[in-house]
Design a protein around this motif. Structure first.
Motif, short mmCIF file in Angstrom:
data_model
loop_
_atom_site.label_atom_id
_atom_site.label_comp_id
_atom_site.label_asym_id
_atom_site.label_seq_id
_atom_site.Cartn_x
_atom_site.Cartn_y
_atom_site.Cartn_z
N CYS A 151 -15.65 -8.91 1.75
CA CYS A 151 -14.21 -8.72 1.56
C CYS A 151 -13.75 -7.52 2.38
CB CYS A 151 -13.88 -8.52 0.08
SG CYS A 151 -12.12 -8.35 -0.23
N ASP A 152 -12.76 -7.75 3.22
CA ASP A 152 -12.14 -6.65 3.96
C ASP A 152 -11.23 -5.91 2.99
OD1 ASP A 152 -10.31 -5.12 5.49
OD2 ASP A 152 -10.73 -6.33 7.26
N GLY A 153 -11.55 -4.66 2.72
CA GLY A 153 -10.81 -3.90 1.72
C GLY A 153 -9.64 -3.12 2.26
N ALA A 154 -9.18 -3.48 3.46
CA ALA A 154 -8.08 -2.73 4.07
C ALA A 154 -6.86 -2.67 3.16
CB ALA A 154 -7.71 -3.36 5.41
N ASN A 155 -6.70 -3.69 2.33
CA ASN A 155 -5.49 -3.76 1.50
C ASN A 155 -5.75 -3.42 0.04
OD1 ASN A 155 -4.12 -4.51 3.81
ND2 ASN A 155 -4.43 -6.69 3.47
N PHE A 156 -6.77 -2.63 -0.19
CA PHE A 156 -7.15 -2.25 -1.56
C PHE A 156 -6.03 -1.51 -2.28
CE2 PHE A 156 -10.10 0.38 -4.42
CZ PHE A 156 -10.34 -0.66 -5.29
N ASN A 157 -5.14 -0.88 -1.51
CA ASN A 157 -4.08 -0.09 -2.14
C ASN A 157 -3.23 -0.93 -3.10
OD1 ASN A 157 -3.06 2.66 -2.14
ND2 ASN A 157 -1.14 1.80 -1.39
N ALA A 158 -3.15 -2.23 -2.85
CA ALA A 158 -2.32 -3.09 -3.68
C ALA A 158 -2.91 -3.31 -5.07
CB ALA A 158 -2.14 -4.44 -3.00
N ILE A 159 -4.21 -3.12 -5.20
CA ILE A 159 -4.86 -3.51 -6.46
C ILE A 159 -5.68 -2.40 -7.10
CG2 ILE A 159 -4.91 -5.97 -5.87
CD1 ILE A 159 -7.88 -5.60 -5.10
N VAL A 160 -5.75 -1.24 -6.44
CA VAL A 160 -6.61 -0.18 -6.96
C VAL A 160 -6.21 0.15 -8.40
CG1 VAL A 160 -5.14 1.63 -5.92
CG2 VAL A 160 -7.51 2.16 -6.55
N GLY A 161 -7.21 0.19 -9.27
CA GLY A 161 -6.95 0.51 -10.68
C GLY A 161 -6.44 -0.65 -11.50
N ARG A 162 -6.11 -1.77 -10.85
CA ARG A 162 -5.60 -2.93 -11.60
C ARG A 162 -6.53 -4.13 -11.49
NH1 ARG A 162 -0.08 -3.63 -13.70
NH2 ARG A 162 -0.84 -5.75 -14.06
N VAL A 163 -7.22 -4.26 -10.38
CA VAL A 163 -8.12 -5.38 -10.16
C VAL A 163 -9.39 -4.83 -9.52
CG1 VAL A 163 -8.46 -7.60 -9.00
CG2 VAL A 163 -6.14 -6.91 -9.70
N ARG A 164 -10.57 -5.32 -10.00
CA ARG A 164 -11.83 -4.85 -9.42
C ARG A 164 -12.48 -5.99 -8.64
NH1 ARG A 164 -14.55 -2.56 -14.81
NH2 ARG A 164 -14.20 -4.75 -15.29
N PRO A 165 -12.69 -5.78 -7.36
CA PRO A 165 -13.27 -6.86 -6.53
C PRO A 165 -14.59 -7.38 -7.06
CG PRO A 165 -12.40 -5.11 -5.15
CD PRO A 165 -12.31 -4.62 -6.56
N GLY A 166 -15.34 -6.52 -7.76
CA GLY A 166 -16.60 -6.97 -8.34
C GLY A 166 -16.39 -8.08 -9.37
N ASP A 167 -15.21 -8.15 -9.96
CA ASP A 167 -14.92 -9.21 -10.93
C ASP A 167 -14.58 -10.53 -10.25
OD1 ASP A 167 -15.29 -7.29 -12.86
OD2 ASP A 167 -13.15 -6.85 -13.10
N LEU A 168 -14.48 -10.52 -8.93
CA LEU A 168 -14.07 -11.72 -8.20
C LEU A 168 -15.21 -12.28 -7.36
CD1 LEU A 168 -10.57 -10.39 -7.11
CD2 LEU A 168 -11.00 -12.19 -8.79
N GLY A 169 -16.41 -11.75 -7.56
CA GLY A 169 -17.58 -12.32 -6.87
C GLY A 169 -17.82 -11.79 -5.48
N VAL A 170 -17.19 -10.68 -5.15
CA VAL A 170 -17.39 -10.09 -3.81
C VAL A 170 -18.79 -9.48 -3.71
CG1 VAL A 170 -16.62 -8.19 -2.34
CG2 VAL A 170 -14.95 -9.71 -3.42
N ASP A 171 -19.45 -9.63 -2.55
CA ASP A 171 -20.78 -9.05 -2.35
C ASP A 171 -20.75 -7.73 -1.59
OD1 ASP A 171 -22.74 -11.07 -3.41
OD2 ASP A 171 -21.56 -12.34 -2.08
N ALA A 172 -19.77 -7.57 -0.72
CA ALA A 172 -19.65 -6.32 0.04
C ALA A 172 -18.18 -6.13 0.39
CB ALA A 172 -20.48 -6.37 1.31
N MET A 173 -17.73 -4.90 0.30
CA MET A 173 -16.34 -4.61 0.69
C MET A 173 -16.25 -3.17 1.18
SD MET A 173 -12.79 -4.72 -1.53
CE MET A 173 -12.79 -3.02 -2.13
N HIS A 174 -15.61 -2.97 2.33
CA HIS A 174 -15.39 -1.59 2.77
C HIS A 174 -14.08 -1.09 2.20
CE1 HIS A 174 -12.95 -3.45 6.05
NE2 HIS A 174 -12.24 -2.36 5.90
N ILE A 175 -14.04 0.21 2.00
CA ILE A 175 -12.84 0.86 1.48
C ILE A 175 -12.40 1.88 2.52
CG2 ILE A 175 -11.91 2.33 -0.34
CD1 ILE A 175 -14.16 1.15 -2.15
N ASN A 176 -11.20 1.72 3.05
CA ASN A 176 -10.72 2.68 4.05
C ASN A 176 -10.19 3.91 3.32
OD1 ASN A 176 -9.98 -0.27 5.01
ND2 ASN A 176 -10.36 0.93 6.86
#
Lengths: 455, 536
Positions: free
Chosen positions: B267-292
């Motif tokens: 998962c490309d985490g470039a847009n993590f700002n939209a979900i930080v603190g509200r949604v956790r990528p680990g709950d969606l089956g992601v195996d790897a994600m970078h955080i800018n």
């Protein structure tokens, strides 16, 4: 929350304008099982500025800051005095809070300093062109190896044992997967300085040799004339990649370009950037003009605007990922913009006159320390020709000696076994000496080293 | 006050004369021209004073640099002036709204700058003995802990130096995981809406890249993606929220199918700002994600870096994470300030076979972007779990406010399909038959005092305009931006094209000739021909 300007009334009015009743209505696309109903458990809540500062200051104080101790560590990152105006200028908001100059009409400040930076790096390395920076020296080397493969269409790179082992490891990591073949050497005590492997490298070259990589000064501080090596490499149709981890050395030493390099990569951290526990640093990348279209990374070029005035833009972007996607020369996007600014400001303050003086001062101090250290009974100088870093052999394991000296308040170098574990270099100590070393620092090092080797 | 006037008018009277003739200097009051250092400086001038060089026997023997280098110097005052004058030709977040989509140009708190410059962080060498850098290692460990909890992922690699480097880290772990079980998969699937770094990264680590189309709602075509899965597919690189500013509700279903097919989800985490603190990528089956860290966690963009791109990993990929990394272990009694804990940097020599023997290796020379780690942790501690959640909410609220305030005068291709996340996507439909382009609108926006939005990206809509306001914009700032955009859109549609065609009019430069720059590249300063002849 001091950084969030919306008031509860703003939020209500905005939700009304959007036509929903609550913020949850904007997150409807998130599957119900992944929605969190409140702040994530087990994490602290927001804190006032003062308390954050207090906690981070506590952590910072647990570290031995280089400037507060006699300091002799190098091995790829060098402590130099950075003039106060550098840090002031890079904190101007128009530099600090801007981004990649996609809109050149309102980014001429960034673009002009990048053009100045590219020119300075080209002059320093003795090459035709330089790009607008890479992440650091090690990743720049990886890119150079790939670039040489694209140019020569050959698959094997020979790396001298004198190249910084972290640079080699970072490059090996990628080559393991891309199929590029790397032949690397490990330095041994009998063969330090590692440039002793040049003849062996020349002997190993064949029709599949894409590039030869050497470092100057090498990881033991040894400086070498690369002219003959370059000629031999070119005779086989391969490219010579020269790594420079201490860019101040270019104020004293013949440039890689003068000695026949095709690509020069380096670490620019010495000028303007500081140690920063290893990052952010500044990758330098320079080459000959004929290879410019195979370069990785951003390039800034001169042009004119609609009114005929000189201006600068990012150019040759058909090499890059945002245009070429999977056919790009590299995947790099964000690089080290602000660090290249710090470098350029420091280089501008120095000028050629200041840089040559700085380099000479580094060398003179290093000569003095080498003489003093070599006079300690049991300590043997291994590097005969050096710039501001050299290796010595101790009668005791060097890593323990470094830890013991740290207990005495002296940061006395790097044990070579930390960089080359298992290579039989247990007693080898790398010592770097810059202009920041004072006479009393030298006395402290000699005292500490004398004590630890006599134990 | 009156005695100071002496008959001089203190306020403008009548018509202000407009003087359009060129000035002698080329300057226009506060708009200052500045030559290159190569034109104003000299190799003989220096802005630093150094100690005299002590007598010594040179060890360079014959390798001295003899010829002129040509590097110009300036005095300190002139250096400060040169770069200050250049800075004024730049737009930054500090000046105003910078709605560059997918770049998250939020306010950069100055506390973070101050903290990164503490000598204990800024003036520490990466190869110091570990007992002398326990605070630095503690900081990395603390930040790593936050990133794992915020994403619900069990491991994180801190060394990647920017987002694209993080992608590389993630994809290398995926390759290493496949190779560890002798599975030589060759294909990576990338949605066509992906950022250019995704396909470039997959190709960079030796994969063949195949595009997956977007569906009519701006999401990846799930059916097409699932149909393509097979024994040759190593991974899917997906961006969520995606570059259309939309959350993909199918991500969990996609992840399950990808895993069932023996592949991994990057998962490309470039847009993590939209979900930080509200949604956790680990709950969606992601195996790897970078955080800018330079996006979501506000470390300054600095005119194009430095970035920092830590990668969180699932349990499946954790064993393959790169070296070095920090672990916490019990401290020997009596170590000062340790609180019973010691932080240990695991490097090559200590990564034993049973401990981390499957690591794919080292990504860069040292331990990552420490300066960015300090800033990011300072930002995270300032916000806390509650503040970060508010960040995501306000970022999404601001973007939807813009979307709904402009959709009647511009064209928002996916507005009908529901709310957007942290960025609002428009296309150039509203410019049809006006003769104007997305570029014209962007340049006219410069004249209004804003940095333009991201243009022509993502590629899945025509003439894209991607607007990301971020949570640090007030309603007043947003309203001013909306007013400017509405004015421009209305002007464009009513045939008022003159203001666009030659815009920007009020910037330090008018439109620059990019074609010329590429056809005859001038990449370094060249001395005037007369000087070159003189030097020969």
């Amino acid at each position: 929350m001091r950084y969030l300007p919306l008031t509860p009334d703003d939020r209500q009015a905005m939700l009304a304008k959007i036509g929903v009743s609550s913020i949850d209505d904007l997150f409807v696309d998130v599957p119900a099982e992944a929605r969190l109903s409140g702040p994530i458990e087990g994490l602290a809540f927001h804190q006032p500025e003062m308390l954050v500062e207090r906690e981070l200051t506590r952590m910072a104080k647990r570290n031995m800051a280089a400037g507060e101790h006699p300091f002799f560590i190098g091995a790829g990152a060098y402590r130099h005095h950075v003039p106060a105006s550098v840090d002031h200028l890079i904190q101007r908001g128009e530099f600090l809070t801007s981004y990649t100059p996609y809109q050149p009409e309102i980014a001429q400040g960034t673009l002009q300093y990048l053009f100045e930076f590219q020119t300075q790096v080209a002059q320093l390395t003795g090459m035709d062109v330089a790009n607008a920076s890479m992440y650091d020296g090690s990743t720049a080397l990886t890119e150079a190896v790939f670039m040489a493969r694209r140019i020569t269409r050959r698959g094997t790179t020979l790396i001298s044992a004198g190249v910084h082992p972290h640079y080699v490891k970072a490059t090996q990591t990628l080559c393991r997967f891309t199929g590029d073949k790397l032949v690397t050497g490990v330095p041994t005590l009998g063969r330090a300085p590692a440039t002793a492997d040049f003849d062996e490298i020349i002997g190993r070259m064949d029709g599949d040799t894409s590039a030869v990589v050497v470092q100057n000064p090498d990881s033991f501080g040894h400086v070498a004339d690369l002219t003959e090596l370059a000629a031999a490499v070119h005779a086989k149709g391969a490219l010579l990649i020269v790594v420079v981890t201490e860019v101040v050395s270019l104020g004293a030493l013949k440039s890689p370009g003068e000695m026949g390099a095709d690509i020069v990569v380096g670490e620019g951290q010495s000028l303007g950037v500081g140690l920063q526990f290893g990052g952010p640093h500044l990758g330098l990348f320079a080459c000959n003009a004929k290879h410019v279209r195979q370069m990785p990374g951003r390039l800034c070029g001169e042009t004119v605007d609609a009114d005929g005035r000189r201006g600068f833009v990012l150019t040759l972007s058909t090499r890059e990922q945002h245009i070429r996607r999977e056919k790009a020369t590299s995947n790099i996007c964000t690089n080290s913009g602000l660090m290249s600014l710090a470098f350029t400001i420091h280089m501008t303050l120095l000028g050629e006159k200041g840089l040559r003086h700085l380099a000479e001062l580094n060398h003179a101090r290093a000569c003095e320390v080498a003489d003093r250290v070599a006079a300690i009974p049991g300590v043997k100088l291994l590097t005969e020709r050096f710039f501001n870093e050299f290796a010595v052999e101790l009668p005791v394991p060097a890593r323990q000696a470094v830890r013991d000296m740290a207990e005495m308040g002296v940061l006395g170098g790097v044990g070579a076994a930390r960089l080359w574990p298992g290579a039989g270099l247990d007693n080898v100590l790398l010592i770097a000496v810059t202009e920041t070393v004072s006479p009393s620092d030298i006395d402290a090092l000699v005292r500490a080293l004398t004590e630890v080797v006599s134990q | 006050m009156s005695m100071m006037n002496q008959g001089r008018p203190s306020s403008p009277t009548g018509e202000v004369p407009v003087h359009l003739a060129p000035t002698f200097t080329g300057n226009r009051a506060l708009m200052l021209e500045e030559p290159l250092i190569f034109e104003s400086g000299s190799p003989q001038v220096t802005g630093v004073d150094l100690e005299p060089v002590p007598a010594h026997r040179s060890r360079l023997s014959g390798l001295e640099r003899k010829g002129a280098i040509g590097l110009p110097g300036l005095s300190e005052g002139e250096t400060v002036r040169h770069f200050t004058r250049l800075s004024r030709q730049n737009y930054g977040i500090d000046l105003g709204l910078f709605p560059l989509g997918s770049c998250t140009m939020k306010h950069n708190p100055r506390l973070n700058e101050k903290m990164a410059r503490l000598p204990g962080f800024g003036d520490v060498h990466p190869l110091q003995p570990q007992d002398t850098v326990q605070g630095a290692l503690e900081l990395i460990h603390r930040l790593a802990g936050w990133l794992m909890k915020l994403t619900n992922m069990p491991a994180v690699a801190m060394t990647p130096k920017a987002g694209a480097h993080g992608e590389l880290c993630g994809m290398l772990a995926i390759r290493a995981a496949h190779e560890a079980r002798g599975d030589a998969r060759k294909v990576v699937l990338v949605p066509e809406s992906a950022h250019g770094t995704n396909p470039a990264t997959a190709a960079f680590c030796g994969y063949a890249v195949e595009d997956i189309p977007a569906d009519a709602r701006g999401r990846v075509d799930t059916d097409a993606l699932l149909a393509r899965l097979g024994p040759d597919v190593a991974a899917v690189m997906i961006t969520n929220p995606n570059t259309c500013g939309l959350f993909d509700p199918d991500l969990k279903r996609i992840s399950d199918a990808v895993h069932a097919a023996g592949a991994y989800v990057y998962c490309d985490g470039a847009n993590f700002n939209a979900i930080v603190g509200r949604v956790r990528p680990g709950d969606l089956g992601v195996d790897a994600m970078h955080i800018n860290l330079h996006k979501t966690f506000s470390t300054p963009h600095g005119g194009g870096g430095p970035g920092s791109g830590p990668v969180v990993f699932s349990q499946a990929l954790a064993p393959f994470a790169p070296l070095p990394f920090v672990v916490e272990e019990p401290a020997a009694p009596g170590i000062r300030g340790s609180n019973g804990v010691r932080y240990h940097l695991i490097e090559e020599e200590t990564a034993s076979a049973e401990d981390h023997g499957q690591s794919f290796g080292r990504l860069a020379a040292f331990h990552g972007q420490m300066g960015m780690f300090v800033r990011a942790l300072s930002y995270i501690m300032s916000h806390g779990a509650d503040g970060l959640r508010q960040v995501a909410e306000d970022a999404v609220l601001n973007a939807n406010y813009i979307l709904r305030s402009l959709e009647d005068v511009m064209t928002a291709p996916f507005a009908k399909s529901g709310p957007c996340m942290h960025e609002a996507l428009f296309d150039d439909g509203f410019l049809k038959d006006t003769g104007l382009t997305t570029l014209d609108v962007a340049k006219a926006l410069i004249d209004e005092g804003f940095h333009p939005m991201t243009m022509y990206f993502p590629l899945v809509v025509h003439g894209a305009m991607l607007i990301e306001p971020t949570e640090t914009e007030s309603r007043q700032r947003l309203d001013q931006f909306i007013g400017a955009m509405r004015t421009l859109a209305t002007a464009a549609r009513s045939g008022e094209t003159a203001r666009f065609a030659t815009a920007p009019h009020f910037a330090p430069r008018s439109r620059l000739d990019e074609t010329r720059a590429a056809r005859q590249p001038i990449l370094t300063w060249q001395p005037p021909i007369d000087d070159r002849l003189a030097a020969e």
